[in-house]
Design a protein around this motif. Structure first.
Motif, PDB file in Angstrom:
ATOM      1  N   LEU A   1       8.008 -10.565  29.931  1.00  0.00           N
ATOM      2  CA  LEU A   1       7.510  -9.504  28.551  1.00  0.00           C
ATOM      3  C   LEU A   1       8.452  -9.533  27.087  1.00  0.00           C
ATOM      4  CD1 LEU A   1       5.113  -9.184  27.117  1.00  0.00           C
ATOM      5  CD2 LEU A   1       5.052  -6.478  27.681  1.00  0.00           C
ATOM      6  N   ALA A   2       9.125  -8.938  27.340  1.00  0.00           N
ATOM      7  CA  ALA A   2      10.030  -9.257  26.469  1.00  0.00           C
ATOM      8  C   ALA A   2      10.589 -10.934  26.171  1.00  0.00           C
ATOM      9  CB  ALA A   2      11.363  -8.516  27.016  1.00  0.00           C
ATOM     10  N   GLN A   3      10.779 -11.708  26.509  1.00  0.00           N
ATOM     11  CA  GLN A   3      11.277 -12.860  26.641  1.00  0.00           C
ATOM     12  C   GLN A   3       9.735 -13.317  25.757  1.00  0.00           C
ATOM     13  OE1 GLN A   3      14.206 -14.451  26.801  1.00  0.00           O
ATOM     14  NE2 GLN A   3      14.344 -12.117  26.358  1.00  0.00           N
ATOM     15  N   LEU A   4       9.166 -13.315  26.387  1.00  0.00           N
ATOM     16  CA  LEU A   4       7.698 -13.992  25.366  1.00  0.00           C
ATOM     17  C   LEU A   4       7.546 -13.797  23.534  1.00  0.00           C
ATOM     18  CD1 LEU A   4       5.292 -15.598  25.213  1.00  0.00           C
ATOM     19  CD2 LEU A   4       4.025 -13.132  26.034  1.00  0.00           C
ATOM     20  N   LEU A   5       7.950 -11.987  23.633  1.00  0.00           N
ATOM     21  CA  LEU A   5       8.552 -11.888  22.443  1.00  0.00           C
ATOM     22  C   LEU A   5       8.742 -11.969  21.770  1.00  0.00           C
ATOM     23  CD1 LEU A   5       6.886  -7.818  22.429  1.00  0.00           C
ATOM     24  CD2 LEU A   5       5.414  -9.939  21.859  1.00  0.00           C
TER      25      LEU A   5
ATOM     26  N   ALA B   1      22.388 -10.860  21.726  1.00  0.00           N
ATOM     27  CA  ALA B   1      20.858 -11.268  21.272  1.00  0.00           C
ATOM     28  C   ALA B   1      21.072  -9.884  19.938  1.00  0.00           C
ATOM     29  CB  ALA B   1      19.794  -9.899  22.294  1.00  0.00           C
ATOM     30  N   THR B   2      22.325  -8.937  19.827  1.00  0.00           N
ATOM     31  CA  THR B   2      22.372  -8.377  18.779  1.00  0.00           C
ATOM     32  C   THR B   2      23.128  -9.692  17.566  1.00  0.00           C
ATOM     33  OG1 THR B   2      23.088  -7.031  20.124  1.00  0.00           O
ATOM     34  CG2 THR B   2      23.516  -6.684  17.728  1.00  0.00           C
ATOM     35  N   THR B   3      23.717 -10.389  17.550  1.00  0.00           N
ATOM     36  CA  THR B   3      23.648 -11.628  17.004  1.00  0.00           C
ATOM     37  C   THR B   3      23.019 -12.015  16.477  1.00  0.00           C
ATOM     38  OG1 THR B   3      26.176 -11.470  18.294  1.00  0.00           O
ATOM     39  CG2 THR B   3      25.650 -13.043  16.357  1.00  0.00           C
ATOM     40  N   GLN B   4      22.403 -12.719  17.096  1.00  0.00           N
ATOM     41  CA  GLN B   4      21.300 -13.209  16.568  1.00  0.00           C
ATOM     42  C   GLN B   4      19.763 -13.095  16.229  1.00  0.00           C
ATOM     43  OE1 GLN B   4      19.530 -16.103  20.072  1.00  0.00           O
ATOM     44  NE2 GLN B   4      20.613 -15.231  20.990  1.00  0.00           N
ATOM     45  N   MET B   5      20.033 -11.222  16.141  1.00  0.00           N
ATOM     46  CA  MET B   5      18.928 -10.366  15.523  1.00  0.00           C
ATOM     47  C   MET B   5      19.628 -10.687  13.817  1.00  0.00           C
ATOM     48  SD  MET B   5      17.773  -6.991  16.158  1.00  0.00           S
ATOM     49  CE  MET B   5      16.565  -5.847  14.736  1.00  0.00           C
TER      50      MET B   5
ATOM     51  N   MET C   1      11.501  -9.882  16.514  1.00  0.00           N
ATOM     52  CA  MET C   1      11.487 -10.118  17.986  1.00  0.00           C
ATOM     53  C   MET C   1      12.127  -9.896  19.091  1.00  0.00           C
ATOM     54  SD  MET C   1       8.085 -10.159  18.398  1.00  0.00           S
ATOM     55  CE  MET C   1       7.893  -8.937  17.028  1.00  0.00           C
ATOM     56  N   PHE C   2      13.115  -9.416  18.327  1.00  0.00           N
ATOM     57  CA  PHE C   2      14.820  -9.411  18.844  1.00  0.00           C
ATOM     58  C   PHE C   2      14.549  -7.841  19.694  1.00  0.00           C
ATOM     59  CE2 PHE C   2      16.715 -12.858  17.118  1.00  0.00           C
ATOM     60  CZ  PHE C   2      16.971 -14.037  18.014  1.00  0.00           C
ATOM     61  N   ILE C   3      14.046  -7.121  19.864  1.00  0.00           N
ATOM     62  CA  ILE C   3      14.004  -5.388  20.106  1.00  0.00           C
ATOM     63  C   ILE C   3      13.427  -5.568  21.584  1.00  0.00           C
ATOM     64  CG2 ILE C   3      13.371  -3.388  19.344  1.00  0.00           C
ATOM     65  CD1 ILE C   3      13.219  -4.481  16.255  1.00  0.00           C
TER      66      ILE C   3
ATOM     67  N   SER D   1      13.409  -7.300  23.860  1.00  0.00           N
ATOM     68  CA  SER D   1      14.644  -7.872  24.299  1.00  0.00           C
ATOM     69  C   SER D   1      15.585  -6.483  25.134  1.00  0.00           C
ATOM     70  CB  SER D   1      15.104  -9.250  24.685  1.00  0.00           C
ATOM     71  OG  SER D   1      13.943  -9.986  24.599  1.00  0.00           O
ATOM     72  N   MET D   2      16.335  -6.600  23.636  1.00  0.00           N
ATOM     73  CA  MET D   2      17.243  -5.274  23.875  1.00  0.00           C
ATOM     74  C   MET D   2      17.478  -4.030  24.725  1.00  0.00           C
ATOM     75  SD  MET D   2      18.528  -6.095  19.710  1.00  0.00           S
ATOM     76  CE  MET D   2      19.768  -5.032  19.688  1.00  0.00           C
ATOM     77  N   VAL D   3      16.116  -3.976  23.844  1.00  0.00           N
ATOM     78  CA  VAL D   3      15.137  -2.495  25.032  1.00  0.00           C
ATOM     79  C   VAL D   3      15.312  -2.476  26.303  1.00  0.00           C
ATOM     80  CG1 VAL D   3      13.739  -0.709  25.215  1.00  0.00           C
ATOM     81  CG2 VAL D   3      13.790  -1.476  23.243  1.00  0.00           C
ATOM     82  N   VAL D   4      14.762  -3.514  26.906  1.00  0.00           N
ATOM     83  CA  VAL D   4      14.280  -4.093  28.753  1.00  0.00           C
ATOM     84  C   VAL D   4      16.152  -4.096  28.865  1.00  0.00           C
ATOM     85  CG1 VAL D   4      14.258  -5.230  30.337  1.00  0.00           C
ATOM     86  CG2 VAL D   4      12.672  -5.003  27.791  1.00  0.00           C
ATOM     87  N   LEU D   5      17.434  -4.047  27.954  1.00  0.00           N
ATOM     88  CA  LEU D   5      18.935  -4.857  28.987  1.00  0.00           C
ATOM     89  C   LEU D   5      19.002  -3.210  28.496  1.00  0.00           C
ATOM     90  CD1 LEU D   5      19.497  -8.199  26.950  1.00  0.00           C
ATOM     91  CD2 LEU D   5      19.120  -8.161  29.090  1.00  0.00           C
ATOM     92  N   THR D   6      19.176  -2.548  27.859  1.00  0.00           N
ATOM     93  CA  THR D   6      19.199  -1.023  27.626  1.00  0.00           C
ATOM     94  C   THR D   6      18.833  -0.236  29.495  1.00  0.00           C
ATOM     95  OG1 THR D   6      19.848  -1.574  25.537  1.00  0.00           O
ATOM     96  CG2 THR D   6      19.551   0.921  26.369  1.00  0.00           C
TER      97      THR D   6
END
Length: 414
Positions: free
Chosen positions: A18-22, A83-87, A179-181, A183-188
């Protein structure tokens, strides 16, 4: 269909999907906005090829080296950094565009910065899926990953088309940053990977020789792991041929180079039409990605060969479309064929590669797809300027068919 979706039985994989879809929707919206912004700034086919290819330049040059990080460090930690860098890059691009300070040189520089992070992110993301679901479900997971990517290619361009008309490209880049947020939440939250248990017979070893005993198979894989990733690719004919075909798939997939020129110069349409064509591509790709999960758990070389033939035919048909409705149909056909090929070829290379060099070989895969679009994007852009954008796209299909013909023997199933 049960086999297609079996990877979704893993809860962390569902959350990650779901995070990757966003995240993918944001990226797709950004790519559409970037291509149209280049055209709006007066750029031609060469400018489109340069700016869009800048994202893939680090992957082409550093793909195998980037895979070293994936082999040696936690995939979760690597993905958090990328993800942080791309954001941060997306936020900068949004701020510059909203301030009206964008230039072609600046767009190139920011695309290059994004590409540096993506060169590490791409192989890490592919193998992170393997960490989440295990080997027996990896073909399903790779195919579902393509479903997610192409779901984002429907949502992202739809959002981009609306934002381009209502607010402008800067808000597409802002949407991408937000929309990177997820993915970062799931990874955390995902501090520990699931302990995926699977029977030893779930997936046979790709190094197993019919008639050989277990002892012979056990000695073969470690010996192969002693090879460098490039030695493995060169010595394994089916993998080598699949990587060459991935270059053609990358060129057919990279519609941001020639399709905006087809829309503007051939059919004299606007950015909304280009966004709609990108949506058609994504809609066509969804069933292709689903179908890719219905085959054998371990893809076969002959299957990769057949799908490459289908992709070449689809690209040539789309390039020859004489009207806009037929172009929409052609883009949907290319989307389905390309996703079916990419998902099966990706899983074939991943499962044929030994564990010890898998990250680096997948880095080489990233160099071929999408990294090679640096070169193919420039070549198709130059060819589109010199001849016709439809002719340039058709050459992509012809070249793919040529690679299939010279690889016919190495891609036979055994």
């Amino acid at each position: 269909m049960t086999r297609s979706f079996r990877s979704l039985q893993i809860v962390p994989y569902r959350q990650w999907s779901l995070a990757q879809l966003l995240s993918g929707s944001g990226g797709a919206a950004s790519i559409v906005a970037l291509a149209w912004l280049v055209v709006d700034l007066g750029g031609d086919g060469l400018a489109l090829g340069v700016v869009t290819s800048a994202m893939m330049l680090p992957t082409l040059l550093l793909g195998s080296f980037a895979g070293t990080f994936v082999d040696r460090f936690s995939r979760r930690s690597v993905l958090l950094v990328t993800a942080t860098t791309q954001m941060a890059v997306a936020t900068t691009l949004a701020a510059v565009t909203l301030a009206g300070a964008e230039t072609l040189v600046l767009l190139f520089a920011l695309s290059l910065a994004h590409g540096l992070a993506f060169s590490v992110d791409n192989p890490a993301r592919q193998l992170f899926v393997l960490d989440l679901v295990g080997r027996a479900r990896i073909t399903s997971a790779v195919s579902m990953n393509e479903v997610i990517i192409n779901g984002s290619r429907v949502l992202g361009p739809a959002v981009a088309g609306a934002l381009l008309v209502v607010a402008g490209p800067g808000w597409c880049f802002a949407f991408n940053a937000l929309m990177f947020i997820p993915s970062m939440v799931v990874l955390t939250r995902l501090r520990y990977l699931p302990n995926v248990q699977e029977p030893a017979s779930a997936v046979s070893s790709p190094f197993h020789t019919p008639g050989a005993g277990a002892g012979a198979d056990a000695h073969r894989a470690p010996a192969t792991e002693l090879l460098s990733p490039w030695q493995f690719v060169v010595r394994t004919g089916a993998v080598r041929s699949t990587l060459l075909l991935a270059v053609g798939a990358a060129a057919s997939f990279n519609i941001a180079v020639v399709i905006p020129l087809v829309v503007a110069d051939v059919f004299h349409a606007d950015g909304g039409t280009y966004g709609a064509l990108a949506v058609a591509f994504g809609l066509g790709a969804l069933p292709g990605a689903v179908f890719s999960a219905t085959g054998p758990l371990v893809p076969r070389a002959g299957e990769v060969r057949a799908l490459a033939v289908g992709l070449a035919i689809a690209v040539i048909a789309a390039a020859a479309a004489p009207t806009l409705p037929l172009l929409f149909a052609g883009m949907a056909l290319v989307g389905g064929a390309s996703m079916w090929f990419i998902a099966r070829a990706n899983a074939f290379v991943m499962l044929t590669t030994p564990n010890g060099i898998r990250g680096r070989v997948m880095g080489i895969w990233a160099m071929a797809l999408p990294g090679s679009s640096v070169i193919t994007g420039l070549l198709t852009g130059i060819l589109a300027d010199a001849t016709d954008p439809r002719f340039a796209y058709g050459i992509v299909g012809v070249c793919t068919a040529f690679v299939v013909s010279i690889s016919w023997r190495t891609l036979r199933s055994r």
